[in-house]
Write a protein that holds these residues in place. Sequence first.
Motif, PDB file in Angstrom:
ATOM      1  N   UNK A   1       0.839  -1.205   0.000  1.00  0.00           N
ATOM      2  CA  UNK A   1       0.000   0.000   0.000  1.00  0.00           C
ATOM      3  C   UNK A   1       0.873   1.253   0.000  1.00  0.00           C
ATOM      4  N   UNK A   2       2.169   1.097   0.269  1.00  0.00           N
ATOM      5  CA  UNK A   2       3.122   2.201   0.140  1.00  0.00           C
ATOM      6  C   UNK A   2       3.768   2.214  -1.239  1.00  0.00           C
ATOM      7  N   UNK A   3       3.342   1.347  -2.127  1.00  0.00           N
ATOM      8  CA  UNK A   3       4.036   1.154  -3.395  1.00  0.00           C
ATOM      9  C   UNK A   3       3.084   1.257  -4.583  1.00  0.00           C
ATOM     10  N   UNK A   4       2.343   2.332  -4.656  1.00  0.00           N
ATOM     11  CA  UNK A   4       1.442   2.558  -5.791  1.00  0.00           C
ATOM     12  C   UNK A   4       0.240   1.620  -5.825  1.00  0.00           C
ATOM     13  N   UNK A   5      -0.100   0.997  -4.710  1.00  0.00           N
ATOM     14  CA  UNK A   5      -1.207   0.052  -4.717  1.00  0.00           C
ATOM     15  C   UNK A   5      -2.208   0.382  -3.617  1.00  0.00           C
ATOM     16  N   UNK A   6      -3.469   0.027  -3.872  1.00  0.00           N
ATOM     17  CA  UNK A   6      -4.464   0.067  -2.808  1.00  0.00           C
ATOM     18  C   UNK A   6      -4.540  -1.330  -2.194  1.00  0.00           C
ATOM     19  N   UNK A   7      -5.251  -1.454  -1.084  1.00  0.00           N
ATOM     20  CA  UNK A   7      -5.291  -2.725  -0.377  1.00  0.00           C
ATOM     21  C   UNK A   7      -5.958  -3.817  -1.212  1.00  0.00           C
ATOM     22  N   UNK A   8      -6.960  -3.458  -1.993  1.00  0.00           N
ATOM     23  CA  UNK A   8      -7.688  -4.448  -2.795  1.00  0.00           C
ATOM     24  C   UNK A   8      -7.281  -4.313  -4.263  1.00  0.00           C
ATOM     25  N   UNK A   9      -6.234  -5.013  -4.700  1.00  0.00           N
ATOM     26  CA  UNK A   9      -5.775  -4.882  -6.084  1.00  0.00           C
ATOM     27  C   UNK A   9      -6.822  -5.287  -7.112  1.00  0.00           C
ATOM     28  N   UNK A  10      -7.861  -6.025  -6.676  1.00  0.00           N
ATOM     29  CA  UNK A  10      -8.897  -6.424  -7.638  1.00  0.00           C
ATOM     30  C   UNK A  10      -9.672  -5.238  -8.190  1.00  0.00           C
ATOM     31  N   UNK A  11      -9.463  -4.048  -7.607  1.00  0.00           N
ATOM     32  CA  UNK A  11     -10.123  -2.849  -8.123  1.00  0.00           C
ATOM     33  C   UNK A  11      -9.275  -2.162  -9.201  1.00  0.00           C
ATOM     34  N   UNK A  12      -8.357  -2.897  -9.773  1.00  0.00           N
ATOM     35  CA  UNK A  12      -7.419  -2.347 -10.745  1.00  0.00           C
ATOM     36  C   UNK A  12      -8.106  -1.604 -11.878  1.00  0.00           C
ATOM     37  N   UNK A  13      -9.178  -2.154 -12.417  1.00  0.00           N
ATOM     38  CA  UNK A  13      -9.740  -1.594 -13.646  1.00  0.00           C
ATOM     39  C   UNK A  13     -10.982  -0.732 -13.446  1.00  0.00           C
ATOM     40  N   UNK A  14     -11.183  -0.227 -12.241  1.00  0.00           N
ATOM     41  CA  UNK A  14     -12.291   0.710 -12.049  1.00  0.00           C
ATOM     42  C   UNK A  14     -12.026   1.950 -12.905  1.00  0.00           C
ATOM     43  N   UNK A  15     -13.038   2.418 -13.578  1.00  0.00           N
ATOM     44  CA  UNK A  15     -12.905   3.564 -14.480  1.00  0.00           C
ATOM     45  C   UNK A  15     -13.151   4.861 -13.707  1.00  0.00           C
ATOM     46  N   UNK A  16     -12.077   5.630 -13.523  1.00  0.00           N
ATOM     47  CA  UNK A  16     -12.159   6.865 -12.765  1.00  0.00           C
ATOM     48  C   UNK A  16     -12.278   8.073 -13.678  1.00  0.00           C
ATOM     49  N   UNK A  17     -12.665   9.187 -13.080  1.00  0.00           N
ATOM     50  CA  UNK A  17     -12.699  10.469 -13.778  1.00  0.00           C
ATOM     51  C   UNK A  17     -11.469  11.288 -13.375  1.00  0.00           C
ATOM     52  N   UNK A  18     -10.991  12.123 -14.310  1.00  0.00           N
ATOM     53  CA  UNK A  18      -9.853  13.003 -14.037  1.00  0.00           C
ATOM     54  C   UNK A  18     -10.252  14.414 -14.453  1.00  0.00           C
ATOM     55  N   UNK A  19     -11.217  14.939 -13.738  1.00  0.00           N
ATOM     56  CA  UNK A  19     -11.843  16.212 -14.076  1.00  0.00           C
ATOM     57  C   UNK A  19     -11.312  17.290 -13.133  1.00  0.00           C
ATOM     58  N   UNK A  20     -10.424  18.142 -13.627  1.00  0.00           N
ATOM     59  CA  UNK A  20      -9.802  19.177 -12.801  1.00  0.00           C
ATOM     60  C   UNK A  20     -10.838  20.141 -12.226  1.00  0.00           C
ATOM     61  N   UNK A  21     -11.825  20.490 -13.042  1.00  0.00           N
ATOM     62  CA  UNK A  21     -12.825  21.453 -12.577  1.00  0.00           C
ATOM     63  C   UNK A  21     -13.626  20.892 -11.403  1.00  0.00           C
ATOM     64  N   UNK A  22     -14.101  19.651 -11.537  1.00  0.00           N
ATOM     65  CA  UNK A  22     -14.887  19.054 -10.455  1.00  0.00           C
ATOM     66  C   UNK A  22     -14.026  18.848  -9.209  1.00  0.00           C
ATOM     67  N   UNK A  23     -12.784  18.439  -9.412  1.00  0.00           N
ATOM     68  CA  UNK A  23     -11.899  18.266  -8.259  1.00  0.00           C
ATOM     69  C   UNK A  23     -11.702  19.596  -7.537  1.00  0.00           C
ATOM     70  N   UNK A  24     -11.497  20.665  -8.275  1.00  0.00           N
ATOM     71  CA  UNK A  24     -11.306  21.974  -7.655  1.00  0.00           C
ATOM     72  C   UNK A  24     -12.566  22.450  -6.938  1.00  0.00           C
ATOM     73  N   UNK A  25     -13.729  22.130  -7.497  1.00  0.00           N
ATOM     74  CA  UNK A  25     -14.984  22.497  -6.825  1.00  0.00           C
ATOM     75  C   UNK A  25     -15.076  21.784  -5.478  1.00  0.00           C
ATOM     76  N   UNK A  26     -14.600  20.539  -5.443  1.00  0.00           N
ATOM     77  CA  UNK A  26     -14.585  19.768  -4.197  1.00  0.00           C
ATOM     78  C   UNK A  26     -13.633  20.398  -3.192  1.00  0.00           C
ATOM     79  N   UNK A  27     -12.403  20.712  -3.622  1.00  0.00           N
ATOM     80  CA  UNK A  27     -11.425  21.273  -2.682  1.00  0.00           C
ATOM     81  C   UNK A  27     -11.851  22.645  -2.167  1.00  0.00           C
ATOM     82  N   UNK A  28     -12.554  23.417  -2.991  1.00  0.00           N
ATOM     83  CA  UNK A  28     -12.945  24.781  -2.609  1.00  0.00           C
ATOM     84  C   UNK A  28     -14.252  24.823  -1.829  1.00  0.00           C
ATOM     85  N   UNK A  29     -14.925  23.675  -1.705  1.00  0.00           N
ATOM     86  CA  UNK A  29     -16.204  23.655  -1.002  1.00  0.00           C
ATOM     87  C   UNK A  29     -17.286  24.357  -1.795  1.00  0.00           C
TER      88      UNK A  29
END
Length: 597
Positions: free
Chosen positions: A413-441
């Motif tokens: 888990x210190x080496x680029x991995x999460x505890x459950x490696x079976x979640x390898x292929x979950x499709x994530x979003x990489x949306x800068x605008x939405x992430x910034x809206x989250x950080x800014x509240x």
Amino acid sequence: MPPRKRKSPVSSNTDASSAAKRSNTSSSNTQNGQSNASISTPHPSAQQTEDFGIVLREFYPPEMSNSRCEAYSNGTLERPIDTLNKAYAETEDARKAVKPKNAVVHWFKSDLRLKDNRALTLAYETAKKHDIPLVCLYIQSPQDWTAHLTSPARVDFTLRNLEVLKQKLAQLDIPLYMETQEKRRNVPTRIVELCEQWGASNLFANIEYEVDELRREAKLVKLCSDKGIAFEAVHDSCVVVPGALESQQGKQYAVYTPWYRSWITYLHEHSRNLLIVDEPGKNTGNARSHFKDLFDSPVPDAPQNKRLGNKEKQRFKEMYPEGEDEAIKRLDKFMETKVKDYDKMRSMVSGQTTSILSPYFAAGILSARVSISKAKDANGGYLDGKNAGLATWISEVAWRDFYKHVLVHWPFICMNKCFKPEFTNVEWEYDEELFNRWTEGKTGFPIVDAAMRHLKHEAWMHNRNRMIVSSFLSKDLMIDWRRGERYFMENLIDGDFASNHGGWGFGSSTGVDPQPYFRIFNPLLQSEKFDPNGDFIRKWVPELQEIKDKKSIHDPYGRGAGAAAQKAGYPRPIVNHSESRDRALQRYKEGIASGKP
């Protein structure tokens, strides 16, 4: 509106804040016989995760394969804790043959206290026995701060506590020498140089359980042994040493509840684990004569600390005063006034219902043993049962042990991995605008926005809110949870790798928690349950202060207060929770299915 980054399936293994304690690029690819060929080829979207701030390639290698994770899980690959133990076994005779010379050294790291500091006590007792001075050491590495994603607030807190520690040690005629090493890899050799310079043949330090640190200590054991120095790394930060608890099948627990039952039983059977060791007394051996210059060593500054303005530093100083005396004072006040109702009030986010001792635990200003011992005594000698508030608080402090135990047994888990490696292929979003809206509240979800604004102002967040906002980011927004994990480490004053990683594993369902991925927090229901009158929301979202109705405050646009919210400039919800929930369930389901052999 700027264009949104395109979504892409990506391994949930390139863990960024997990990267906070990984081995650096120059060495980790060859540790334990690992070559570049044994690391899996980066996922096609690896560049996207780097662009999104998840993979810190300056310090860490690409993600490893799932099969390599399995090798760590089943013990085929040597864990870093085993590397350290092996180094001790190989140098045992040489270390035993070492005779104390002119000084004994204690190396401070994340243990900035005198009370109940096991390595410091051993160092002092060794010095006293041989009538030679004790010298204390602290080495700062800006590269470590950067690689570990340490927040400016925590750096400032650490430096403030070093100043207090220096003064308390000086009153005992014990010098605290401090310096900066720009390159983290140079720290072990520099420590050996200083020991030789001071004529010290005995070095003591408390163990840190992250991968970099365990490997560094294993290297230092051998370096010291080659130079005729005995280095003793001591188990201190956990109440129960990692590896001491096993299931009936002889395996490390991966679920908290059975682990906690075992933890309780172990402590009742091994009461010495809660023994509080003495503080050091007056230094022996005329330290001020032999090491006069070391007493003048100043607390070093850090680049991260310079990112805080004077107003911020003053605010954090008032919120989190430095010193172990302050930590004990807070603990005692909490025990006297709030702990008995802790089981009923701990999840309520309005008002101070928790101890807010986490910054002191994280920096090692306060030991968990002291806290649990006090709670046990107040509970009539019981760790569980009797007073529900005290028992519940003990169980919450125990989570810190649990996550460190997980880290030691599953170091990937210190080496680029999460505890459950079976979640390898979950499709994530990489949306800068939405992430910034989250950080800014500014998500349009009042409880989420209040929690994020609170974090930005106080560098701390209530644990209930941590669960709410992590679930929201990873499931409502489907943004790669590792970016949120990194953001927490970069902003929390109590940032602790194991606990932070464990919390985000819980929120994103990629961690040790047994609940499946379809546990998705409804922010509206969470808000109504844990901030029923909306007081927390009104405090941190001033746009909603005029909404007095305690139902509308949780969902102004859906409950008739939209006009007032819009006039005050509060945004509409950026997603529909019901639709987002359906999307998350589908993404997780598809990701798990595609990852199966």
